[in-house]
Scaffold this active site. Structure first.
Site, PDB file in Angstrom:
ATOM      1  CB  THR A   1      -0.749   0.092   1.133  1.00  0.00           C
ATOM      2  OG1 THR A   1      -0.238  -0.004   2.572  1.00  0.00           O
ATOM      3  CG2 THR A   1      -1.969  -1.033   0.971  1.00  0.00           C
TER       4      THR A   1
ATOM      5  CE  LYS B   1       0.335  -2.942   3.573  1.00  0.00           C
ATOM      6  NZ  LYS B   1      -0.307  -2.210   4.197  1.00  0.00           N
TER       7      LYS B   1
ATOM      8  CB  THR C   1      -2.158  -1.956   8.373  1.00  0.00           C
ATOM      9  OG1 THR C   1      -3.327  -1.211   8.510  1.00  0.00           O
ATOM     10  CG2 THR C   1      -2.542  -2.602   6.732  1.00  0.00           C
TER      11      THR C   1
ATOM     12  CD  GLU D   1       1.874   5.329   6.494  1.00  0.00           C
ATOM     13  OE1 GLU D   1       1.035   5.124   5.709  1.00  0.00           O
ATOM     14  OE2 GLU D   1       1.369   5.841   7.681  1.00  0.00           O
TER      15      GLU D   1
ATOM     16  CG  ASN E   1      -0.505   8.643   8.453  1.00  0.00           C
ATOM     17  OD1 ASN E   1      -1.274   7.652   7.679  1.00  0.00           O
ATOM     18  ND2 ASN E   1       0.782   8.374   8.749  1.00  0.00           N
TER      19      ASN E   1
ATOM     20  CB  THR F   1      -6.941  14.465   0.192  1.00  0.00           C
ATOM     21  OG1 THR F   1      -5.545  14.430   0.661  1.00  0.00           O
ATOM     22  CG2 THR F   1      -7.960  14.838   1.345  1.00  0.00           C
TER      23      THR F   1
END
EC number: 2.3.1.35
Lengths: 475, 475
Positions: free
Chosen positions: B201, B227, B250, B340, B470, B475
């Protein structure tokens, strides 16, 4: 710790440019208060002793009760295993003084935490210097020789650095009431404000409030100041070793009233109030070694009244407890409002929980979720993250997903925005959603459908500015 | 979800300009693997079914065992109360199949979480379509009619959105072995890599590893992919409702071996391995509704060998458990490496704890502290925040501050940097300190001095980029 100036911040990233929302100015949350609104029988000041480098930065607050009888005192303290020296010293004084003191001394700029035996003697030195000041102060207190250890002490700032104790001690000594310099002890708004400013670290405005209340037809006043900003997710208990519980916060607060309350009942009222207020806020879910909330009740407005006590007059006690709780919530909210890098003020309400502890746990988890807080900063009505955070808590009775409701409640009184109803995602009007989440204040409401208990938490968003402030805090 | 390109990011703030460290490229953590290193008896692929918008983005992985006997299977699943449909379905299939399956189907781009009864039927449809594919695949599996529900299913992506199930089903149907298109099922590196890419992702590189091990003189292979990226702090358990524990992640992972292991022992080995690996990493302390790690053991390299079982051959079982644990740690570390916005890879080691649970709790708290993680991003050796985080945990036996040691261990093998020794802050050579913390990798070591137990955790720093990713995820 740069000032938060409300100019847009432009972030250039290779081809794309994006703009960080400016941190809104918080200055309007501080306004003058009439001198008459402050409780009687206290003199205060805030001075620059030299803990902070900036020559004009106030870093030492002195709060003295001038009543002939020492004030009833109570406190709640961090449950961190590594309590700072001033926390240990104040707990000991409260436990050994029968809950009666005359003064509070506070420094900002250095936490006096993890400073070993030197730190302990520094904290004790601050207590003794303020005791000596009490003897020199004019007023009723002069007639009676002050008992030793009449002063409680608080510190906030960087961990692991020694206090510049000489500067602090001469700062305290300089404050005899005879001194006529502008920073001398006083009881007007200016004096209270100086004290409040001396609490500040990364706070952007002094946090000072006052209100009146009536018990048995007699009017009393309660006023107080606090500071927060970062390392903030309090969970404080009375001056005893705790049994359990995670803990968070750099939080200092001092609440003063001219009502007369017995030390025992003052402590139980504070312990109740703290749970609903300071233990229900979060800025970053981190906990400090220093958090302390103190309350003094000197009875200056209670001539001829006997002390309020839960055993002898439950009704009066309940009124006082309610007033103290509401006032504590006001002070606690100010800290979230001024959270490091905060652009939003979010109320998290969890209802329908089997127990209050369950509701509080869920509200706390939502309020500390980095994904929820960055989504709020991004003004994204991302209920999925709220639900994931909710579901990560194990309740005393299991979740029933089909009973869970999540909605956003606007601050302007317009109708709530339902995001999840009985476990089913709703078709969300994205235009309306962004309207709601673009406001500075809104409420996240989670209904669990498992019982009657509810809890409220107050938190802020997670911004670039938070990372900036804490990424170069010491540099 | 913009690509992380290693260009410096300039943040303009009114007068001052500061620069965010670029996110280092992680691409070198993915490299070709010889075809011979992969376990025998599996065919895989990754295709673009159309869940993701980008036309070339792989979003559907198929993993089939081609042995005549179904593979032993085990899994660990999120303990989130709001389990996604594929989690519920895979748990049910594992519980009802006696731990024997033939395939795994995975989609990325949509989590199929909080999607109600539609989501459940979508997950079941993915299972049936893959069962049907199994029947059509050439190879030994063709001789035997496939039992129903021979497929486990995993999904990752946005919560609360319905899967584009028709596109997924036709994507699965398109993969008969007879098809000769480039994306058809295969067993070489290219096929394994396509499958790994279909897991991604916000990951910046496919996470694929393979290694060999020997049991009873016979060589076996283990390979797998996973992942992660965000919403990441796993705490998974075997397919049963949990008793306690917070949960985060996740995380999807699939581990495949050609050893022969009994389903029961495969589950106990995985449950042990997960705790030391995937349940010991954190990116942001948040937990998802989807995390799943599956392991298949098809015995393709175990002709004539009986299945490894803890009851009948402890020695072989212990070797396998150790191999599975080490391999799981390798895969888990890759996820932290690619967290991230991560610019750092931090190992948190807590030693001298009274129990393993205590050590794990402290390591977890340090690894999720926003203040510790922003300090690391700011390359600030701020041990005070580490200590505050440590002290916020209540251990099974109380802390003794004077026994606590904190040090930073450089990754280059040079001598550790002592920050706190027996509770006393050390005079830190700031030049040396910034040398250590400016490296991409280093270790935070906390010694509690209360016992013999220790635990290790892997985490990353908290960067502007995390907030950016995040703050505008949808968006």
């Amino acid at each position: 710790m740069a000032p938060r100036i409300a100019l847009p911040t432009t972030f250039k990233r290779f081809s794309s440019t994006f703009t960080a929302k400016p941190i809104p100015s918080k200055s309007h949350f501080h306004a003058p208060i009439p001198d008459s609104a402050f409780p009687k029988g206290y003199v205060l000041t805030g001075i620059h002793a030299g803990v902070k480098k900036k020559p004009d930065a106030l870093d030492l607050a002195l709060i003295l009760s001038t009543t002939s009888r020492p004030a009833a005192a109570a406190g709640c303290f961090t449950r961190n295993a590594f309590k700072a020296a001033p926390v240990i010293v104040s707990e000991e004084i409260l436990n050994n003084s029968g809950g009666r003191v005359r003064a509070v001394v506070v420094n900002s700029g250095c936490a006096n935490a993890v400073t070993g035996s030197d730190g302990m003697s520094d904290a004790w030195a601050m207590v003794r210097a303020t005791d000596a000041l009490l003897d020199s102060v004019e007023g009723e207190a002069e007639q009676t020789q002050t008992q030793t250890n009449s002063t409680l002490v608080m510190s906030t700032g960087v961990i692991g650095q020694r206090l510049p104790i000489d500067r602090i001690l001469s700062g305290i000594a300089s404050q005899s009431a005879k001194a006529s310099n502008i920073s001398s002890l006083g009881s007007n708004f200016a004096a209270w404000e100086r004290a409040a400013r001396a609490f500040m670290t990364t706070d952007t405005f002094p946090k000072l409030r006052a209100r009146a209340f009536t018990i048995r037809g007699k009017e009393y006043r309660i006023a107080g100041m606090d500071k927060g900003a970062g390392m903030l997710h309090p969970n404080m208990g009375p001056p005893r070793p705790p049994s359990t519980g995670p803990l968070h916060a750099t939080l200092l607060g001092c609440i003063l009233t001219d009502a007369a309350v017995s030390p025992r009942s003052l402590q139980s009222a504070l312990t109740y109030a703290i749970d609903k207020s300071f233990n229900s806020i979060s800025v970053d879910g981190d906990m400090s070694t220093n958090d302390t909330i103190l309350v003094l009740a000197n009875g200056a407005a209670a001539e001829g009244e006997k002390e309020i006590d839960e055993a002898t007059d439950v009704e009066a006690y309940e009124v006082f407890k309610k007033e103290l709780t509401e006032f504590s919530i006001d002070l606690a909210k100010l800290i979230v409002r001024d959270g490091e890098g905060a652009t939003k003020f979010i109320t998290v309400t969890v209802q329908g929980a089997p127990t209050y502890a369950d509701a509080h746990k869920v509200a706390s988890r939502i309020s500390t979720s980095a994904l929820v807080k960055t989504a709020i900063y991004g003004e994204d009505a991302n209920w999925g993250r709220i639900l994931a955070a909710t579901g990560s808590i194990s309740l005393s009775t299991p979740f029933i997903p089909s009973r869970v409701n999540v909605s956003f409640v606007p601050s302007d009184g317009t109708s709530p925005l339902a995001l999840l109803v009985n476990g089913e995602p709703q078709k969300v009007d994205e235009a309306r959603a962004s309207e709601v989440v673009s406001a500075e204040d809104f409420e996240i409401k989670v209904e669990l459908g498992l019982g009657e208990e509810s809890a409220q938490y107050w938190t802020c968003d997670f911004s670039y500015e938070y990372v900036r402030i804490n990424g170069d805090y010491r540099t």
